[in-house]
Design a protein around this motif. Structure first.
Motif, mmCIF file in Angstrom:
data_model
loop_
_atom_site.group_PDB
_atom_site.id
_atom_site.type_symbol
_atom_site.label_atom_id
_atom_site.label_comp_id
_atom_site.label_asym_id
_atom_site.label_seq_id
_atom_site.Cartn_x
_atom_site.Cartn_y
_atom_site.Cartn_z
ATOM 1 N N UNK A 93 0.824 -1.202 0.000
ATOM 2 C CA UNK A 93 0.000 0.000 0.000
ATOM 3 C C UNK A 93 0.855 1.248 0.000
ATOM 4 N N UNK A 94 0.439 2.238 -0.806
ATOM 5 C CA UNK A 94 1.124 3.524 -0.884
ATOM 6 C C UNK A 94 0.102 4.640 -0.688
ATOM 7 N N UNK A 95 0.585 5.858 -0.408
ATOM 8 C CA UNK A 95 -0.311 6.974 -0.141
ATOM 9 C C UNK A 95 -0.983 7.500 -1.411
ATOM 10 N N UNK A 96 -0.259 7.529 -2.510
ATOM 11 C CA UNK A 96 -0.763 8.159 -3.731
ATOM 12 C C UNK A 96 -0.582 7.211 -4.924
ATOM 13 N N UNK A 97 -1.424 7.341 -5.952
ATOM 14 C CA UNK A 97 -1.214 6.554 -7.168
ATOM 15 C C UNK A 97 0.172 6.767 -7.779
ATOM 16 N N UNK A 98 0.699 7.981 -7.661
ATOM 17 C CA UNK A 98 2.035 8.247 -8.222
ATOM 18 C C UNK A 98 3.113 7.453 -7.493
ATOM 19 N N UNK A 99 2.956 7.241 -6.185
ATOM 20 C CA UNK A 99 3.911 6.410 -5.440
ATOM 21 C C UNK A 99 3.856 4.970 -5.932
ATOM 22 N N UNK A 100 2.640 4.476 -6.174
ATOM 23 C CA UNK A 100 2.470 3.116 -6.691
ATOM 24 C C UNK A 100 3.153 2.979 -8.042
ATOM 25 N N UNK A 152 3.052 23.649 3.698
ATOM 26 C CA UNK A 152 3.898 23.945 2.535
ATOM 27 C C UNK A 152 4.997 22.910 2.359
ATOM 28 N N UNK A 153 4.684 21.649 2.595
ATOM 29 C CA UNK A 153 5.680 20.580 2.508
ATOM 30 C C UNK A 153 6.314 20.530 1.126
ATOM 31 N N UNK A 154 7.634 20.309 1.117
ATOM 32 C CA UNK A 154 8.339 20.126 -0.149
ATOM 33 C C UNK A 154 8.078 18.731 -0.703
ATOM 34 N N UNK A 155 7.810 17.781 0.191
ATOM 35 C CA UNK A 155 7.424 16.419 -0.186
ATOM 36 C C UNK A 155 6.866 15.765 1.068
ATOM 37 N N UNK A 156 5.702 15.171 0.967
ATOM 38 C CA UNK A 156 5.064 14.565 2.134
ATOM 39 C C UNK A 156 4.193 13.402 1.669
ATOM 40 N N UNK A 157 4.287 12.287 2.386
ATOM 41 C CA UNK A 157 3.470 11.141 2.025
ATOM 42 C C UNK A 157 1.991 11.484 2.029
ATOM 43 N N UNK A 158 1.534 12.090 3.132
ATOM 44 C CA UNK A 158 0.133 12.492 3.225
ATOM 45 C C UNK A 158 0.018 13.900 3.798
ATOM 46 N N UNK A 159 0.377 14.095 5.028
ATOM 47 C CA UNK A 159 0.224 15.284 5.871
ATOM 48 C C UNK A 159 -1.161 15.297 6.491
ATOM 49 N N UNK A 160 -1.220 14.749 7.707
ATOM 50 C CA UNK A 160 -2.488 14.634 8.420
ATOM 51 C C UNK A 160 -2.889 15.928 9.095
ATOM 52 N N UNK A 161 -1.949 16.873 9.282
ATOM 53 C CA UNK A 161 -2.282 18.173 9.866
ATOM 54 C C UNK A 161 -3.319 18.880 8.996
ATOM 55 N N UNK A 162 -3.162 18.812 7.686
ATOM 56 C CA UNK A 162 -4.130 19.445 6.781
ATOM 57 C C UNK A 162 -5.529 18.872 7.012
ATOM 58 N N UNK A 163 -5.603 17.557 7.178
ATOM 59 C CA UNK A 163 -6.902 16.911 7.385
ATOM 60 C C UNK A 163 -7.466 17.240 8.771
ATOM 61 N N UNK A 223 2.198 17.365 -1.188
ATOM 62 C CA UNK A 223 1.704 16.560 -0.065
ATOM 63 C C UNK A 223 0.606 15.638 -0.581
ATOM 64 N N UNK A 224 0.580 14.408 -0.065
ATOM 65 C CA UNK A 224 -0.423 13.458 -0.513
ATOM 66 C C UNK A 224 -1.836 13.960 -0.320
ATOM 67 N N UNK A 225 -2.053 14.778 0.709
ATOM 68 C CA UNK A 225 -3.391 15.300 0.996
ATOM 69 C C UNK A 225 -3.949 16.123 -0.157
ATOM 70 N N UNK A 226 -3.077 16.642 -1.028
ATOM 71 C CA UNK A 226 -3.537 17.465 -2.156
ATOM 72 C C UNK A 226 -4.383 16.659 -3.135
ATOM 73 N N UNK A 227 -4.192 15.334 -3.171
ATOM 74 C CA UNK A 227 -5.005 14.501 -4.058
ATOM 75 C C UNK A 227 -6.463 14.490 -3.642
ATOM 76 N N UNK A 228 -6.706 14.682 -2.333
ATOM 77 C CA UNK A 228 -8.072 14.577 -1.813
ATOM 78 C C UNK A 228 -8.673 15.937 -1.477
ATOM 79 N N UNK A 229 -7.858 16.855 -0.989
ATOM 80 C CA UNK A 229 -8.357 18.176 -0.580
ATOM 81 C C UNK A 229 -8.168 19.162 -1.741
#
Length: 485
Positions: free
Chosen positions: A206-213, A386-397, A416-422
């Motif tokens: 399992x990965x956070x984002x389709x791009x990681x997969x 403003x993460x330069x790279x982040x798996x998800x970032x739960x603070x945003x959520x 940040x991975x959260x950008x895919x959903x938010x």
């Protein structure tokens, strides 16, 4: 639940364990603390992973394998909160070489787009292999026949294959909480094939984002030679057989119910109002909450805010930035240097723009309990991630989940991975300082109707995809994945 039939034997003739679900992570889900009476006690850790898996573990009476957090200390297995905890001992040398070294000075920067230069040391790699084997052996010993094993994160990438070799009866899942790098970056790792082989021991990755997969599957094609079809890898066993390993995106989330409950608590609401009052009741409170880590883009955020003060786009009398930077890996040199850099930048900006009544940036190098964090979320009009790279970032959520009045603005890095959903956040490239400045100004001046529309859409997404949904989705997919003889 625990399996009462314990007369099975593994590949080497040893007796099977009794646990049908075993989680394996670098740390146990508890911290050792001292209570009011001066007695040492174990308390559940506050992290998102623990929150996600605790309900599943409680239902199954599962086991959790991990390091107890103190070097050179042997701790016997014990039970806590309906979980059986199996400590794996690490020496001070192990912590230095396997954890601070290979995990956090080799893999961490490499997997975060070489934001800092990774170091490649053979002694670190040898220790990483040794510790991974120790985790695998502890897991194989307690797992029931046909048990489900869920290995967590980049510190333990060799464990799936080691488990597969010791216990081919097991169903093995692995989740990577951080990004997986593109082929061109992963190729730098001297031990790239061994890491790929280690991960391919799993039935489901399992990965956070389709791009990681996609990144992972490209690396598999390049470095393993195995056939990849869609999101499945045909892994050739040593006996000539073929086993399927599936890879997919399973974005992690938060305990929405808990955050929402805190956001409605009168004492938390009162604390949020007190925070704004102590800041001088400014028109706008901006907030950043991060571990003090070079991947989080804290320096970029502070630079942009300082330039906005210079430009007169924000005013120290009407706006304040709170930056919470919790301590992180303070024994690692790059983190010590980062702290000096950030604190120097904050000092220069405050020295230039502070008045007797107002401070431009309130910098807090502390960790805070979740109640205080939710109060900060409630007090903030604008959240800066403003993460330069982040798996998800739960603070945003968490910020979105806390906005019970459906107001506030989120400035979110597209890395940040959260950008895919938010998607209704103001998405930014944090390397583009001018673009980041424009996004901050836009957030500060956003019309209430637009803020409500955006926040409502993001809240709907978070409410429908909480952390329990994440764990259920992964475990269901794991149940369906793989083939066993």
């Amino acid at each position: 639940m625990a399996n009462s039939a314990q007369n099975g034997r593994d590949a080497e003739g040893r007796q099977y364990g009794e646990y049908d679900l075993v989680v394996v992570s670098n740390r146990l889900p508890v911290d050792h603390t001292i209570d009011e009476d001066g007695q040492g006690v174990w308390r559940r850790s506050p992290g998102g992973l623990v929150t996600a898996l605790a309900p599943v573990m409680a239902k199954t009476e599962g086991a959790w394998v991990g390091w107890p957090g103190v070097p050179d200390e042997e701790v016997e297995p014990f039970d806590h909160d309906n979980m059986h905890l199996v400590p794996v001992a690490l020496s001070a040398d192990d912590v230095e070489l396997y954890y601070e070294g290979f995990s956090n000075a080799t893999l961490w920067p490499l997997y975060h787009d070489v934001t800092a230069a990774p170091e490649f040391h053979r002694t670190w790699w040898e220790c990483y292999k040794t510790v991974n084997r120790r985790f695998a052996e502890a897991t194989a010993e307690i797992a029931a026949e046909g048990a489900t094993i869920w290995v967590q994160d980049y510190q333990l990438q060799l464990v799936p294959k080691l488990l597969r070799e010791a216990r081919p009866d097991l169903r093995i899942g692995f989740f990577n909480h951080i990004p997986f790098p593109p082929l061109e970056i992963f190729a730098q790792l001297p031990w790239r094939r061994q890491v790929i082989d280690g991960l391919l021991g799993a039935d489901l990755l399992g990965f956070q984002r389709p791009s990681d997969t996609s990144n992972f599957l490209r690396c598999v094609r390049r470095f393993s030679g195995f056939n990849v079809r869609q999101q499945q890898v045909q892994v050739e066993n040593s006996d000539g057989g073929v086993r399927l390993c599936r890879a997919g995106a399973f974005p992690i989330s938060i305990d929405v119910e808990h955050i929402s409950e805190l956001a409605h608590r009168p004492d938390v609401i009162a604390r949020s109002e007190q925070i704004r009052h102590e800041l001088g009741d400014p028109d706008t409170v901006l907030l950043g909450v991060d571990r003090l880590d070079y991947t989080k883009g804290i320096g970029h955020r502070i630079k942009a805010y300082g330039e906005l003060l210079e430009d007169g786009k924000v005013d120290v009398e009407n706006a304040v930035l709170i930056q919470v930077a919790s301590p992180s890996r303070e024994r690692v040199e790059s983190y010590r240097l980062l702290r000096e850099e950030i604190e120097g930048a904050v000092g220069r900006i405050n020295g230039t723009f502070d008045t007797l009544e107002n401070t431009a940036i309130r910098y807090l190098h502390h960790s805070y309990p979740v109640e205080e964090m939710v109060a900060l979320y409630l007090a903030a009009d604008v959240m800066l991630v403003t993460a330069l790279r982040d798996g998800m970032n739960l603070v945003a959520k968490e910020y979105v989940a806390s906005r019970k009045e459906v107001d506030g603005a989120l400035v979110l890095s597209e890395f940040a991975g959260a950008a895919d959903q938010l998607k209704q956040a103001i998405l930014v490239n944090p390397h583009d300082i001018d673009g980041l400045k424009e996004a901050i100004v836009r957030a500060v001046n956003m019309p209430p109707a637009e803020a409500t529309r955006r926040m409502r859409a993001m809240r709907r997404q978070i409410l429908q995809n909480d952390v329990e949904h994440w764990s259920r989705a992964f475990l269901k997919a794991l149940e369906q994945a793989g083939t066993h003889d």
